[in-house]
Design a protein around this motif. Structure first.
Motif, PDB file in Angstrom:
ATOM      1  N   VAL A  89       0.891  -1.276   0.062  1.00  0.00           N
ATOM      2  CA  VAL A  89      -0.001  -0.027  -0.064  1.00  0.00           C
ATOM      3  C   VAL A  89       0.657   1.169   0.113  1.00  0.00           C
ATOM      4  CG1 VAL A  89      -1.806  -1.084   1.209  1.00  0.00           C
ATOM      5  CG2 VAL A  89      -0.312  -0.138   2.786  1.00  0.00           C
ATOM      6  N   ALA A  90       2.020   1.250  -0.068  1.00  0.00           N
ATOM      7  CA  ALA A  90       3.024   2.375  -0.093  1.00  0.00           C
ATOM      8  C   ALA A  90       3.036   3.258  -1.248  1.00  0.00           C
ATOM      9  CB  ALA A  90       4.535   1.570   0.378  1.00  0.00           C
ATOM     10  N   SER A  91       3.284   4.362  -1.213  1.00  0.00           N
ATOM     11  CA  SER A  91       3.501   5.291  -2.136  1.00  0.00           C
ATOM     12  C   SER A  91       4.823   6.366  -1.580  1.00  0.00           C
ATOM     13  CB  SER A  91       2.267   6.129  -2.331  1.00  0.00           C
ATOM     14  OG  SER A  91       1.122   5.369  -2.883  1.00  0.00           O
ATOM     15  N   GLU A  92       5.881   6.271  -2.503  1.00  0.00           N
ATOM     16  CA  GLU A  92       6.918   7.015  -1.951  1.00  0.00           C
ATOM     17  C   GLU A  92       6.707   8.363  -2.670  1.00  0.00           C
ATOM     18  OE1 GLU A  92      10.580   3.714  -1.655  1.00  0.00           O
ATOM     19  OE2 GLU A  92      10.104   4.916  -3.611  1.00  0.00           O
ATOM     20  N   LEU A  93       6.842   9.386  -1.956  1.00  0.00           N
ATOM     21  CA  LEU A  93       6.440  10.777  -2.317  1.00  0.00           C
ATOM     22  C   LEU A  93       7.524  11.750  -2.000  1.00  0.00           C
ATOM     23  CD1 LEU A  93       2.616  11.045  -0.945  1.00  0.00           C
ATOM     24  CD2 LEU A  93       3.460  10.238  -3.157  1.00  0.00           C
ATOM     25  N   ARG A  94       7.733  12.843  -2.599  1.00  0.00           N
ATOM     26  CA  ARG A  94       8.590  13.694  -2.355  1.00  0.00           C
ATOM     27  C   ARG A  94       7.870  15.101  -2.067  1.00  0.00           C
ATOM     28  NH1 ARG A  94      11.739  15.020  -7.165  1.00  0.00           N
ATOM     29  NH2 ARG A  94       9.913  14.147  -8.366  1.00  0.00           N
ATOM     30  N   PHE A  95       8.185  15.756  -0.862  1.00  0.00           N
ATOM     31  CA  PHE A  95       7.514  17.054  -0.385  1.00  0.00           C
ATOM     32  C   PHE A  95       8.290  18.246  -0.971  1.00  0.00           C
ATOM     33  CE2 PHE A  95       5.618  13.242   1.716  1.00  0.00           C
ATOM     34  CZ  PHE A  95       4.246  13.901   2.132  1.00  0.00           C
ATOM     35  N   PRO A 102       5.618  12.510  -7.261  1.00  0.00           N
ATOM     36  CA  PRO A 102       5.744  11.168  -7.099  1.00  0.00           C
ATOM     37  C   PRO A 102       7.316  10.912  -6.914  1.00  0.00           C
ATOM     38  CG  PRO A 102       4.355  11.556  -8.969  1.00  0.00           C
ATOM     39  CD  PRO A 102       5.151  13.065  -8.475  1.00  0.00           C
ATOM     40  N   THR A 103       7.580   9.656  -6.468  1.00  0.00           N
ATOM     41  CA  THR A 103       9.068   9.283  -6.447  1.00  0.00           C
ATOM     42  C   THR A 103       9.916   9.648  -7.826  1.00  0.00           C
ATOM     43  OG1 THR A 103      10.741   7.583  -5.916  1.00  0.00           O
ATOM     44  CG2 THR A 103       8.767   6.934  -6.850  1.00  0.00           C
ATOM     45  N   GLU A 104      11.347   9.763  -7.786  1.00  0.00           N
ATOM     46  CA  GLU A 104      12.007   9.832  -9.124  1.00  0.00           C
ATOM     47  C   GLU A 104      12.260   8.380  -9.581  1.00  0.00           C
ATOM     48  OE1 GLU A 104      15.040  12.652  -7.888  1.00  0.00           O
ATOM     49  OE2 GLU A 104      13.958  13.943  -9.220  1.00  0.00           O
ATOM     50  N   THR A 184      -1.332   8.992  -5.500  1.00  0.00           N
ATOM     51  CA  THR A 184      -1.429   9.426  -4.041  1.00  0.00           C
ATOM     52  C   THR A 184      -0.749  10.770  -3.917  1.00  0.00           C
ATOM     53  OG1 THR A 184      -0.751   7.241  -3.467  1.00  0.00           O
ATOM     54  CG2 THR A 184      -0.540   9.050  -1.717  1.00  0.00           C
ATOM     55  N   ALA A 185       0.245  11.145  -4.768  1.00  0.00           N
ATOM     56  CA  ALA A 185       0.668  12.615  -5.008  1.00  0.00           C
ATOM     57  C   ALA A 185      -0.398  13.529  -5.290  1.00  0.00           C
ATOM     58  CB  ALA A 185       1.937  12.652  -5.759  1.00  0.00           C
ATOM     59  N   ILE A 187      -3.585  13.085  -5.264  1.00  0.00           N
ATOM     60  CA  ILE A 187      -4.736  13.307  -4.129  1.00  0.00           C
ATOM     61  C   ILE A 187      -4.398  14.137  -3.031  1.00  0.00           C
ATOM     62  CG2 ILE A 187      -6.082  12.052  -2.379  1.00  0.00           C
ATOM     63  CD1 ILE A 187      -6.082   9.741  -4.555  1.00  0.00           C
ATOM     64  N   VAL A 188      -3.089  13.996  -2.348  1.00  0.00           N
ATOM     65  CA  VAL A 188      -2.356  14.793  -1.332  1.00  0.00           C
ATOM     66  C   VAL A 188      -2.518  16.260  -1.993  1.00  0.00           C
ATOM     67  CG1 VAL A 188      -0.415  15.104   0.004  1.00  0.00           C
ATOM     68  CG2 VAL A 188      -1.231  12.938  -0.405  1.00  0.00           C
ATOM     69  N   ASN A 189      -2.085  16.705  -3.045  1.00  0.00           N
ATOM     70  CA  ASN A 189      -2.119  17.902  -3.507  1.00  0.00           C
ATOM     71  C   ASN A 189      -3.237  18.617  -3.312  1.00  0.00           C
ATOM     72  OD1 ASN A 189       0.866  18.337  -3.963  1.00  0.00           O
ATOM     73  ND2 ASN A 189       0.720  17.341  -5.784  1.00  0.00           N
ATOM     74  N   VAL A 190      -4.486  17.893  -3.870  1.00  0.00           N
ATOM     75  CA  VAL A 190      -5.889  18.098  -3.972  1.00  0.00           C
ATOM     76  C   VAL A 190      -6.344  18.542  -2.652  1.00  0.00           C
ATOM     77  CG1 VAL A 190      -8.138  17.478  -4.543  1.00  0.00           C
ATOM     78  CG2 VAL A 190      -6.378  17.093  -6.185  1.00  0.00           C
TER      79      VAL A 190
END
Length: 206
Positions: A89-95, A102-104, A184-185, A187-190
């Motif tokens: 269920v993991a999503s690697e994100l960059r803040f 999203p991850t690179e 996921t990125a 949705i988090v931004n929204v």
């Protein structure tokens, strides 16, 4: 069905544990520390155990650790997991100052997890947030699942359907996990922009 939530003592893992418990699943909440697992599990009415102990007795393993630790956790538990299907269920994100990205990495977290395990890995539930899972009612949204092993994907789709008020949607092969994790990125931004807890609904399905 017995489900192990490895690294399940965080907000997402505990919210999912309650949903799974209410759906009639036998849930084991895992942690690296047995005492921490027991302390987190007791108020939820589920069992607590070390990650290794939980993995050895499960019919389905859910890797609920923080994204940055997910692949290494899977690698360290390869023997305990064995051939038991795994849901990532993991999503690697960059803040960043511009927003959440999203991850690179060239491949998804789920695909890298598949490379270090003998078990079939499927990916899903990325659009479900701890806040909505932990609400009074199941989330009124759809949950997407992808994977190459049909039996493992079937277990994950069943789980997804039972923890939401929406539909469990087969999103294709494991290669689709990169898109699901990237979503996921979005949705988090929204959610940050509109100060809400948005989810996904897939239209046009029959």
């Amino acid at each position: 069905m017995r489900i192990a939530l490895l690294g399940g003592t965080g907000s997402f893992g505990k919210a999912l544990a309650v949903r799974l418990r209410d759906a009639g699943y036998d849930v084991v909440l895992g942690s690296r520390d047995a005492a921490r697992a027991a302390e987190a599990a007791a108020p939820l009415g589920v069992e607590g155990a070390t990650n290794e102990e939980a993995a050895r007795v499960a019919d389905l393993v859910v890797l609920a650790t923080k994204a940055g630790a997910a692949v290494e956790t899977a690698r360290s538990l390869r023997g305990a997991i064995g051939s038991t299907p795994v849901l990532c269920v993991a999503s690697e994100l960059r803040f960043t100052p511009q927003g959440v990205l999203p991850t690179e990495e060239a491949t998804s977290c789920a695909e890298r997890m598949q490379a270090v395990l003998d078990a079939p890995v499927v990916a899903g539930l990325h659009s479900l947030a701890a806040a909505t899972l932990g609400g009074e009612e199941p989330p009124d949204e759809d949950a997407l699942v992808c994977g190459d092993d049909q039996a493992a994907k079937g277990l994950a789709l069943e789980l997804a359907e039972r923890v939401t008020n929406g539909r469990a949607v087969d999103a294709g092969p494991l290669a689709s996990a990169r898109a699901l994790e990237g979503m996921t990125a979005v949705i988090v931004n929204v959610n940050k922009r509109y100060r809400t807890h948005a989810g996904l609904r897939i239209t046009g399905l029959r």
